[in-house]
Design a protein around this motif. Structure first.
Motif, PDB file in Angstrom:
ATOM      1  N   GLU A  45      31.096  40.935  41.956  1.00  0.00           N
ATOM      2  CA  GLU A  45      29.921  39.999  41.641  1.00  0.00           C
ATOM      3  C   GLU A  45      29.446  40.010  40.172  1.00  0.00           C
ATOM      4  N   CYS A  46      29.565  40.911  39.597  1.00  0.00           N
ATOM      5  CA  CYS A  46      29.197  41.297  38.090  1.00  0.00           C
ATOM      6  C   CYS A  46      29.766  40.036  37.336  1.00  0.00           C
ATOM      7  N   ASP A  47      28.944  39.435  36.501  1.00  0.00           N
ATOM      8  CA  ASP A  47      29.028  38.276  35.766  1.00  0.00           C
ATOM      9  C   ASP A  47      30.116  38.442  34.602  1.00  0.00           C
ATOM     10  N   ALA A  48      30.343  39.645  34.151  1.00  0.00           N
ATOM     11  CA  ALA A  48      31.329  39.773  33.091  1.00  0.00           C
ATOM     12  C   ALA A  48      32.542  39.607  33.493  1.00  0.00           C
ATOM     13  N   ASP A  49      33.425  39.545  32.464  1.00  0.00           N
ATOM     14  CA  ASP A  49      34.928  39.166  32.468  1.00  0.00           C
ATOM     15  C   ASP A  49      35.747  40.184  33.218  1.00  0.00           C
ATOM     16  N   GLU A  50      36.676  40.150  34.036  1.00  0.00           N
ATOM     17  CA  GLU A  50      37.260  41.267  34.716  1.00  0.00           C
ATOM     18  C   GLU A  50      37.940  42.244  33.879  1.00  0.00           C
ATOM     19  N   ARG A  51      38.186  41.787  32.653  1.00  0.00           N
ATOM     20  CA  ARG A  51      38.865  43.040  31.749  1.00  0.00           C
ATOM     21  C   ARG A  51      37.378  43.864  31.418  1.00  0.00           C
ATOM     22  N   TYR A  52      36.359  43.661  31.399  1.00  0.00           N
ATOM     23  CA  TYR A  52      35.389  44.276  31.050  1.00  0.00           C
ATOM     24  C   TYR A  52      35.026  45.313  32.059  1.00  0.00           C
ATOM     25  N   LYS A  53      35.156  44.869  33.324  1.00  0.00           N
ATOM     26  CA  LYS A  53      34.995  45.441  34.436  1.00  0.00           C
ATOM     27  C   LYS A  53      36.270  46.501  34.475  1.00  0.00           C
ATOM     28  N   ALA A  54      37.375  46.285  34.304  1.00  0.00           N
ATOM     29  CA  ALA A  54      38.510  47.123  34.316  1.00  0.00           C
ATOM     30  C   ALA A  54      38.145  48.273  33.213  1.00  0.00           C
ATOM     31  N   PHE A  55      37.604  48.051  32.240  1.00  0.00           N
ATOM     32  CA  PHE A  55      37.701  48.968  31.209  1.00  0.00           C
ATOM     33  C   PHE A  55      36.520  50.012  31.668  1.00  0.00           C
ATOM     34  N   HIS A  56      35.567  49.667  32.371  1.00  0.00           N
ATOM     35  CA  HIS A  56      34.707  50.511  33.034  1.00  0.00           C
ATOM     36  C   HIS A  56      35.297  51.444  33.899  1.00  0.00           C
ATOM     37  N   VAL A  57      36.291  51.110  34.876  1.00  0.00           N
ATOM     38  CA  VAL A  57      36.865  51.729  35.764  1.00  0.00           C
ATOM     39  C   VAL A  57      37.611  52.852  34.973  1.00  0.00           C
ATOM     40  N   GLN A  58      38.400  52.409  33.892  1.00  0.00           N
ATOM     41  CA  GLN A  58      39.467  53.112  33.114  1.00  0.00           C
ATOM     42  C   GLN A  58      38.720  54.302  32.510  1.00  0.00           C
TER      43      GLN A  58
END
Length: 369
Positions: free
Chosen positions: A252-265
């Motif tokens: 549900e975070c409003d950021a772009d999916e690439r932003y979220k993936a960057f945090h996961v990585q």
């Protein structure tokens, strides 16, 4: 397993003592705030830069004064949209707005939040000495300053009592050694015991209870990631916690999916402190943009100030070191190389994107329905 306690701030009581941190630009909007509120916490919309990447603002407007006016109006309209959307998604949840004192449209945003249904306003990046004045017609809106310690809280309480005959409904106290985004301390102060929350939280609790004789909740923030972090904060005397970075890696975070993936990585060593045009350091994830700044380059040199959005800005005044609005907006839209990706010190501990409800269940020690 002991469940987490409830949290009362003003006239609002959340099922759990968790506030989701406000993250701009457009990282924590209506979707994230509503999801946290629906899961029993307090959801927060960040008012920072909401006008960016919205239909209300044209960054290519050539006249600087018209561009500034349009940006401020875009922020106001976008905040109304986010509050309406959050309330549609969470009709009975507790929804708040985080608004920076340092923003030039601070008063407008505060008044807008109160007029359009925010349950609470969290305010930092400066002392919110006039906050009660801007919300005087909305007594049910809880007011929560962000402070670095008891000294700042004392100043706020004295001013509010003298001028408005009221006190804050809660305080957020941030740990600059582990918080994400802009830090409430200089690089030199980060090593000082005066910013250690094992010291500052008990000091603030003691001041409020023993000097003021008031039961005002203290909310611990900065580097809170796990259930054990929450329990530790409660042992220090906090009534609750504010969590930001952990909610980035959620559906549900409003950021772009690439932003979220960057945090996961991300890995622990990717978290660095970087200079900012506001004059204080920020904590972010390393990428090409951050490497440029760390090397002393000026990534946005030659570009105009977008909107004169901050009270203090070295980019506007000296073209140093970059435009914070452009940098955060680029990241939020998915440019992971030329955007500024703010993050707390615990980035890299998420192994996947998951629903907010699952994160909240883990933090609260409850089972998913």
């Amino acid at each position: 397993m002991t469940y987490l306690p409830a949290l009362r701030i003003g006239s609002h009581q959340a099922q759990y003592c968790i506030i989701q941190g406000g993250m701009g630009v457009r990282i924590s909007g209506a979707n994230l705030a509503a999801a946290v509120a629906n899961a029993g916490g307090i959801g927060i919309i960040s008012a920072v830069g909401l006008g960016m990447n919205s239909p209300y603002f044209d960054p290519n407007q050539r006249n600087p004064l018209q561009r500034q006016r349009q940006f401020f109006e875009a922020n106001r309209l976008a905040l109304i949209d986010e509050l309406n959307q959050a309330r549609a998604l969470s009709p009975t949840g507790i929804i708040g707005v985080n608004i920076m004192v340092a923003a030039r449209d601070y008063e407008t945003l505060v008044r807008t939040a109160a007029e359009h249904g925010a349950n609470l306003i969290i305010s930092g990046a400066g002392l919110p000495l006039k906050l009660p004045d801007f919300t005087a017609n909305y007594p049910d809106v809880a007011l929560v300053p962000i402070v670095s310690g008891a000294r700042a809280a004392r100043i706020i309480c004295q001013k509010w009592l003298r001028n408005y005959h009221r006190l804050p409904d809660a305080f957020v106290i941030e740990n600059p050694r582990s918080a994400g985004g802009h830090l409430g301390a200089t690089l030199e102060e980060l090593d000082s015991p005066h910013v250690d929350t094992t010291v500052t939280i008990p000091e603030l609790v003691n001041y409020l209870k023993n000097d003021l004789k008031q039961d005002i909740p203290v909310i611990a923030a900065g580097g809170i990631w796990s259930r054990s972090d929450i329990l530790q904060a409660l042992l220090l005397g906090a009534a609750g916690v504010q969590i930001g970075t952990r909610f980035i890696t959620t559906d549900e975070c409003d950021a772009d999916e690439r932003y979220k993936a960057f945090h996961v990585q991300a890995k622990a060593e990717d978290v660095v402190t970087v200079s900012s045009p506001v004059g204080l350091p920020g904590r972010a994830l390393r990428n090409a943009f951050v490497d440029q700044v760390l090397a002393g380059d000026r990534p946005h040199a030659g570009l105009p100030c977008l909107a004169n959005c901050l009270q203090v800005c070295k980019f506007r005044d000296k073209q140093e070191p970059y435009c914070i609005l452009r940098a955060l907006d680029s990241a939020a839209r998915g440019d992971m190389e030329q955007g500024l990706v703010f993050s707390g010190s615990n980035a890299g501990q998420s192994d996947r994107i998951r629903p907010v409800a699952e994160v909240m269940a883990e933090l609260t020690g409850t089972a998913l329905a």
